[in-house]
Design a protein around this motif. Structure first.
Motif, PDB file in Angstrom:
ATOM      1  N   SER A 180     -17.883 -17.878  -2.834  1.00  0.00           N
ATOM      2  CA  SER A 180     -18.957 -16.649  -2.474  1.00  0.00           C
ATOM      3  C   SER A 180     -18.203 -15.464  -2.037  1.00  0.00           C
ATOM      4  N   ASN A 181     -18.997 -14.257  -2.468  1.00  0.00           N
ATOM      5  CA  ASN A 181     -18.464 -13.188  -2.074  1.00  0.00           C
ATOM      6  C   ASN A 181     -18.034 -12.599  -0.563  1.00  0.00           C
ATOM      7  N   HIS A 182     -18.813 -13.254   0.436  1.00  0.00           N
ATOM      8  CA  HIS A 182     -18.348 -13.313   1.432  1.00  0.00           C
ATOM      9  C   HIS A 182     -16.947 -13.526   2.169  1.00  0.00           C
ATOM     10  N   LEU A 183     -16.557 -14.601   1.238  1.00  0.00           N
ATOM     11  CA  LEU A 183     -15.061 -14.928   1.320  1.00  0.00           C
ATOM     12  C   LEU A 183     -14.003 -14.162   0.476  1.00  0.00           C
ATOM     13  N   HIS A 184     -14.418 -13.907  -0.657  1.00  0.00           N
ATOM     14  CA  HIS A 184     -13.514 -13.096  -1.474  1.00  0.00           C
ATOM     15  C   HIS A 184     -13.301 -11.522  -0.964  1.00  0.00           C
ATOM     16  N   TYR A 185     -14.121 -10.955  -0.541  1.00  0.00           N
ATOM     17  CA  TYR A 185     -13.856  -9.512  -0.152  1.00  0.00           C
ATOM     18  C   TYR A 185     -12.864  -9.378   0.824  1.00  0.00           C
ATOM     19  N   PRO A 186     -13.322  -9.945   2.208  1.00  0.00           N
ATOM     20  CA  PRO A 186     -11.906  -9.752   3.336  1.00  0.00           C
ATOM     21  C   PRO A 186     -10.976 -10.044   2.923  1.00  0.00           C
ATOM     22  N   PHE A 187     -10.468 -11.279   2.286  1.00  0.00           N
ATOM     23  CA  PHE A 187      -9.175 -11.838   1.945  1.00  0.00           C
ATOM     24  C   PHE A 187      -8.516 -10.622   0.920  1.00  0.00           C
ATOM     25  N   LEU A 188      -9.492 -10.213  -0.141  1.00  0.00           N
ATOM     26  CA  LEU A 188      -8.945  -9.349  -1.129  1.00  0.00           C
ATOM     27  C   LEU A 188      -8.502  -7.947  -0.496  1.00  0.00           C
ATOM     28  N   THR A 189      -9.511  -7.475   0.248  1.00  0.00           N
ATOM     29  CA  THR A 189      -9.102  -6.183   0.852  1.00  0.00           C
ATOM     30  C   THR A 189      -8.018  -6.301   1.926  1.00  0.00           C
ATOM     31  N   LEU A 190      -7.825  -7.242   2.535  1.00  0.00           N
ATOM     32  CA  LEU A 190      -6.648  -7.407   3.644  1.00  0.00           C
ATOM     33  C   LEU A 190      -5.417  -7.740   2.759  1.00  0.00           C
ATOM     34  N   ALA A 191      -5.401  -8.424   1.641  1.00  0.00           N
ATOM     35  CA  ALA A 191      -4.087  -8.496   0.981  1.00  0.00           C
ATOM     36  C   ALA A 191      -3.566  -7.413   0.247  1.00  0.00           C
ATOM     37  N   LEU A 192      -4.579  -6.604  -0.327  1.00  0.00           N
ATOM     38  CA  LEU A 192      -4.283  -5.429  -1.035  1.00  0.00           C
ATOM     39  C   LEU A 192      -3.924  -4.372  -0.120  1.00  0.00           C
ATOM     40  N   TRP A 193      -4.483  -4.074   0.993  1.00  0.00           N
ATOM     41  CA  TRP A 193      -4.447  -3.225   2.145  1.00  0.00           C
ATOM     42  C   TRP A 193      -2.946  -3.504   2.657  1.00  0.00           C
ATOM     43  N   GLY A 194      -2.756  -4.695   2.701  1.00  0.00           N
ATOM     44  CA  GLY A 194      -1.502  -5.428   3.408  1.00  0.00           C
ATOM     45  C   GLY A 194      -0.314  -5.208   2.667  1.00  0.00           C
ATOM     46  N   ALA A 195      -0.379  -4.982   1.305  1.00  0.00           N
ATOM     47  CA  ALA A 195       0.800  -4.986   0.622  1.00  0.00           C
ATOM     48  C   ALA A 195       1.260  -3.419   0.834  1.00  0.00           C
ATOM     49  N   LEU A 196       0.126  -2.628   0.810  1.00  0.00           N
ATOM     50  CA  LEU A 196       0.304  -1.058   1.045  1.00  0.00           C
ATOM     51  C   LEU A 196       0.957  -0.609   2.543  1.00  0.00           C
ATOM     52  N   MET A 197       0.339  -1.429   3.547  1.00  0.00           N
ATOM     53  CA  MET A 197       0.803  -1.147   4.837  1.00  0.00           C
ATOM     54  C   MET A 197       2.264  -2.024   5.043  1.00  0.00           C
ATOM     55  N   THR A 198       2.538  -2.994   4.699  1.00  0.00           N
ATOM     56  CA  THR A 198       3.807  -3.569   4.775  1.00  0.00           C
ATOM     57  C   THR A 198       5.001  -2.751   4.055  1.00  0.00           C
ATOM     58  N   SER A 199       4.572  -2.041   2.755  1.00  0.00           N
ATOM     59  CA  SER A 199       5.273  -1.332   2.066  1.00  0.00           C
ATOM     60  C   SER A 199       6.014  -0.189   2.816  1.00  0.00           C
ATOM     61  N   SER A 200       4.859   0.372   3.610  1.00  0.00           N
ATOM     62  CA  SER A 200       5.279   1.570   4.354  1.00  0.00           C
ATOM     63  C   SER A 200       5.930   1.151   5.420  1.00  0.00           C
ATOM     64  N   ILE A 201       5.749  -0.004   6.083  1.00  0.00           N
ATOM     65  CA  ILE A 201       6.577  -0.393   7.297  1.00  0.00           C
ATOM     66  C   ILE A 201       7.750  -0.318   6.938  1.00  0.00           C
ATOM     67  N   CYS A 202       8.305  -0.899   5.630  1.00  0.00           N
ATOM     68  CA  CYS A 202       9.428  -1.039   5.030  1.00  0.00           C
ATOM     69  C   CYS A 202      10.232   0.075   5.382  1.00  0.00           C
ATOM     70  N   LEU A 203       9.500   1.377   4.943  1.00  0.00           N
ATOM     71  CA  LEU A 203      10.239   2.642   4.710  1.00  0.00           C
ATOM     72  C   LEU A 203      10.985   3.124   6.336  1.00  0.00           C
ATOM     73  N   ARG A 204      10.479   2.502   7.498  1.00  0.00           N
ATOM     74  CA  ARG A 204      11.009   2.907   8.575  1.00  0.00           C
ATOM     75  C   ARG A 204      11.646   1.671   9.313  1.00  0.00           C
TER      76      ARG A 204
END
Length: 459
Positions: free
Chosen positions: A254-278
């Motif tokens: 169901s969408n209730h399960l899709h969206y939180p995981f998807l957003t966290l995964a994509l946002w996490g990819a962005l955040m951890t990449s920027s953590i890597c820079l420092r």
């Protein structure tokens, strides 16, 4: 199936009974033989399940991971030789036995067709990993890293066990092929939602999803080289594999399960990449890059299309080889300079010129340059996500940009620049290390010639 599992189990007496002089030779030769034998699993077959026994069967999703699993055992043994040099023989044997014990458990986890056995082997891989980290790690902090790993995994997988038992009570079987034939029991009621959530959370922690990933950098930094390779290349893939299996089983989420995981995964990819820079710590940087790559895998396996599954599968395999190779390279630096701080190990290219070639190759494949399978996987995943919802291209595009940035940062700081004054002479790189890097890079370059082997599509 048994012709791989039995020789793998027979590695244990080999490790315990080999004469001291031939210990490494015997184990490495035997495990390379097993790895070569396991390549036959990649052969395409007409039937959906190959080598079907009562509890295990190999299909397109599990065969690449199984081969990766068998391929990495000899590499882990090759990589661990140097730091076990000064240990007493008994401890060497115990270390090798711990590594060997993980192998049949992983083979079982990847090839099982029955959820209970999957759960048991999924949890059992934790014990040898914990022993590796808490006994052979480098610093006293390894104990806290071990506790993090243990509790994150245990707390997340208790709900998984409860839901598996609940499913068994409802359906009467936990055989994956049977579950595929029964209509989905997890409907949109509260029970269904919570069950699906519990099923997914255990694998999300293992994969790791951003937000549940705190155990990973700790465990990676403290683990010995074999432990790091094992974590990065195989245990994270258990999470991704579990998500792919479970989402296929629960029917459309169901969408209730899709969206939180998807957003966290994509946002996490962005955040951890920027953590890597420092990051200042080399192993920590590689560990965070694993989180961002696995974020893409989670996002892809959440939307459940053929393209996305295929991309996730290729990314898991190529990331397994790439990050394992990066950890080996970081370890060769660590063994020579005894520090993981990037500022203290810079400018190594004039001293170790051949190693610089391996660094270049590993980093280029990590930032997904053509002709690596990493590029094919990331493009497939991005197209699948873009097709599902176009604004995701902003997140995935930025993540790719940041990946390239931190990878080049890692390459430039370790290889270029002025040599620090405290490094006057270093031990030369030896044949064992070059063989190790070659065995990592050859499969990566060869797989692009026939990616259908690892794409999870029945060929």
């Amino acid at each position: 199936m048994l012709k791989i599992i039995i020789p793998t189990i027979m590695l244990l007496p080999t490790a315990l009974l080999s004469p001291q002089k031939f210990l490494w030779t015997n184990i490495t030769a035997h495990s390379i033989l097993i790895a070569t034998l396991s390549l036959q699993w990649l052969l395409p077959s007409y039937y959906p399940h190959k080598n079907l026994t009562q509890w295990t069967g190999i299909d397109q999703i599990s065969s690449p991971l199984l081969v990766l699993c068998c391929w990495l055992l000899p590499l882990m043994i090759l990589a661990s030789q140097n730091h076990l040099q000064h240990e007493p023989p008994t401890r060497k044997r115990i270390f090798i036995s711990t590594l060997i014990t993980i192998q049949p458990l992983l083979i079982l986890a990847f090839s099982t067709t029955e959820l209970t056995l999957f759960y048991i082997s999924f949890e059992a891989t934790l014990i040898p990993t914990l022993i590796l980290i808490t006994r052979w790690g480098n610093q006293p902090e390894r104990l806290s890293a071990g506790i993090y790993l243990l509790f994150y995994t245990l707390i997340s997988s208790l709900p998984l066990l409860v839901v598996i038992l609940h499913l068994h009570a409802q359906i009467g079987t936990l055989h994956l092929t049977m579950l595929g034939l029964t209509p989905p029991t997890l409907n949109n009621s509260w029970t269904g939602l919570l069950s699906s959530l519990a099923l997914l959370t255990a694998f999300m922690v293992k994969a790791p999803l951003y937000g549940l990933h705190l155990w990973l950098p700790k465990a990676h930094v403290e683990a010995p080289i074999a432990g790091s390779m094992l974590l990065a290349a195989l245990l994270l893939k258990l999470g991704g594999y579990g998500i792919m299996r479970i989402t296929l089983l629960t029917g459309p989420l169901s969408n209730h399960l899709h969206y939180p995981f998807l957003t966290l995964a994509l946002w996490g990819a962005l955040m951890t990449s920027s953590i890597c820079l420092r990051q200042t710590d080399l192993k920590s940087l590689i560990a965070y890059s694993s989180v961002s790559h696995m974020g893409l895998v989670i996002a892809a396996s959440m939307i459940q299309t053929h393209w996305a599954f295929s991309g996730a599968m290729i990314l898991m395999i190529s990331h397994g080889l790439t990050s394992s190779m990066l950890f080996c390279l970081a370890n060769t630096n660590y063994e020579r300079t005894h520090t993981r701080i990037l500022l203290l190990t810079r400018g190594l290219q004039p001293i170790l010129p051949l190693m610089a070639t391996w660094w270049l190759l590993a980093n280029l494949s990590n930032m997904a340059l053509p002709p690596t399978t990493n590029l094919m996987a990331e493009l497939t995943i991005m197209i699948a996500l873009f097709n599902w919802s176009s604004p995701t291209i902003i997140l995935t595009g930025t993540a790719t940009l940041l990946t390239a940035a931190y990878t080049l940062f890692m390459l430039l700081t370790t290889q270029r620049g002025i040599l620090p004054t405290h490094i006057t002479s270093l031990q030369n790189s030896n044949t064992r290390e070059h063989l190790l890097m070659t065995l990592h890079i050859i499969p990566m370059l060869l797989l692009i010639l026939k990616p259908s082997l690892i794409s999870g599509i029945p060929s």
